[in-house]
Each structure stands twice: as structure tokens, then as C-alpha cells.
Design a protein around this motif. Structure first.
Motif, PDB file in Angstrom:
ATOM      1  N   ASN A  67       1.055   3.925  -1.843  1.00 54.11           N
ATOM      2  CA  ASN A  67       0.429   5.202  -2.192  1.00 54.11           C
ATOM      3  C   ASN A  67      -0.482   5.747  -1.102  1.00 54.11           C
ATOM      4  O   ASN A  67      -0.828   6.920  -1.125  1.00 54.11           O
ATOM      5  CB  ASN A  67      -0.363   5.067  -3.492  1.00 54.11           C
ATOM      6  N   GLU A  68      -0.880   4.902  -0.144  1.00 52.42           N
ATOM      7  CA  GLU A  68      -1.803   5.326   0.902  1.00 52.42           C
ATOM      8  C   GLU A  68      -1.105   5.777   2.185  1.00 52.42           C
ATOM      9  O   GLU A  68      -1.753   6.219   3.115  1.00 52.42           O
ATOM     10  CB  GLU A  68      -2.781   4.192   1.257  1.00 52.42           C
ATOM     11  N   HIS A 124       0.825  -1.211   0.000  1.00 49.46           N
ATOM     12  CA  HIS A 124       0.000   0.000   0.000  1.00 49.46           C
ATOM     13  C   HIS A 124       0.867   1.272   0.000  1.00 49.46           C
ATOM     14  O   HIS A 124       0.638   2.176   0.806  1.00 49.46           O
ATOM     15  CB  HIS A 124      -0.909   0.021   1.239  1.00 49.46           C
TER      16      HIS A 124
END
Length: 88
Positions: A42-43, A40
């Protein structure tokens, strides 16, 4: 089969660090930080990026030590077998 299709059987009394993004459970916080950075990226917020980088560095250090130990064991086994061959 995607990652979300897997069922995780976690004992009731085990400490669990659960991913906020996909719900996957981990036994160690360091493993959760690595999962965040790998699955994850990009989060993540700044604290999670810092935790991932620290966990990644620690993992690289552990792997480097393991590689040296494995190489040492292989060299030792090679010379022991070489000596046995020379004596027999």
C-alpha cells in the motif's frame, strides 16, 4: 515475535539495500523490491510497483527453470535405479 523484533547482523563491508519502510536490510536490490511488494504493497509508488513486478517475473522464471531441472534429475535417478534393479 514480529518482524521488527528480529536483529540483523550485517557485515560492515557488505552492500546493503535497506527498506525505507521498516529498515530491514537486504543483500540484493531484487530482494528489496520483492519485500516491498509483499510486505508494503500500500505504500509503493509507481516505480516501486514496476520494480516489484519485474523482480516477481524474474523470480517466477527462475523457479520454473529450477522445477524443470529438479524434475529432470528425479526422472534420471528413477531410470538409473530402475536399470540397476533390472540388472541385479
Amino acid at each position: 515475535m514480529t518482524q521488527s523484533d528480529h536483529a540483523y547482523d550485517v557485515p560492515a563491508d557488505a552492500p546493503v539495500f535497506e527498506c525505507d519502510y521498516c529498515g530491514r536490510p537486504f543483500a540484493r536490490e531484487r530482494w528489496l523490491a520483492l519485500h516491498h511488494g509483499l510486505d508494503h504493497p500500500n505504500e509503493l509508488d509507481d516505480d516501486e510497483v514496476t520494480a516489484f513486478r519485474k523482480a516477481h517475473e524474474d523470480e517466477e522464471d527462475s523457479l520454473g527453470a529450477f522445477r524443470l531441472q529438479a524434475l529432470g534429475a528425479l526422472v534420471a535417478i528413477y531410470f538409473v535405479l530402475l536399470m540397476i534393479y533390472a540388472l541385479v
